[in-house]
Design an enzyme around this catalytic site. Sequence first.
Site, PDB file in Angstrom:
ATOM      1  N   HIS A 144      11.682 -51.660  30.628  1.00 34.10           N
ATOM      2  CA  HIS A 144      10.872 -50.448  30.518  1.00 34.10           C
ATOM      3  C   HIS A 144       9.453 -50.715  31.022  1.00 34.10           C
ATOM      4  O   HIS A 144       8.638 -51.260  30.263  1.00 34.10           O
ATOM      5  CB  HIS A 144      10.813 -49.976  29.060  1.00 34.10           C
TER       6      HIS A 144
ATOM      7  N   GLU B 130       7.078 -48.627  31.284  1.00 37.87           N
ATOM      8  CA  GLU B 130       6.143 -47.845  30.459  1.00 37.87           C
ATOM      9  C   GLU B 130       5.853 -48.508  29.119  1.00 37.87           C
ATOM     10  O   GLU B 130       4.895 -48.137  28.428  1.00 37.87           O
ATOM     11  CB  GLU B 130       6.675 -46.422  30.247  1.00 37.87           C
TER      12      GLU B 130
ATOM     13  N   CYS C 119      15.966 -48.435  32.895  1.00 38.68           N
ATOM     14  CA  CYS C 119      16.898 -48.800  31.826  1.00 38.68           C
ATOM     15  C   CYS C 119      18.265 -48.147  32.051  1.00 38.68           C
ATOM     16  O   CYS C 119      18.972 -48.488  32.995  1.00 38.68           O
ATOM     17  CB  CYS C 119      16.310 -48.473  30.458  1.00 38.68           C
TER      18      CYS C 119
END
Length: 204
Positions: A185, A187, A81
């Site tokens: 992202h 994650e 990001c």
Amino acid sequence: MAGIVIVDYGMANLRSVQKAFERVGHAAVITSEPYVISQADRLVLPGVGAFQDAIARLRETHLDEPINAHINSGRPFLGICLGLQLLFSRSSEDGDHTGLNVLPGDVVRFENHPGLKVPHMGWNQLAFTGDCPLFRGIAPQSAVYFVHGYYAKPADPSIVSATADYPTPFAAAVWRKNLYATQFHPEKSQSVGLAMLKNFAEVC
């Protein structure tokens, strides 16, 4: 060497990135210590927030130097990001700010389009370009999670490894040799994102 190291400069939910690596079987250390960062086998630079604040913190804490040294050494590096945007030459977010200048190019705001909100938030499909090791084994058009109002425009389009549309294509990920970076992202992108982090942890 210190294995996978996540850079802590105060501008990301670092624990969520660490937990995602743990879920795919790889321990990761969170640190703000330049020496530990310099010893990383694999380095991760996450980030959420304003470009100006982030680049100022990296320079004030002298973390920019081991980050650049790691990338130049050829060891695997992953930006996430804001961690992608910081790699570029300049950002126009709230003024004109100089980035790490690892990758030539500019970070610019999405233009206003009817029906599309800025920042761009939510799930969006990827179109892969080339054969980036980060995306090995991942199905085309897989969806990932984005939260951003700005995106990178690389001077060298050949480093773009994935695009997404909002409403026109933008660089969703870049890849140059040992350097990988995603605007989305991993994650927060469920099984697809976890597969990418596993690929990064195991890339040669």
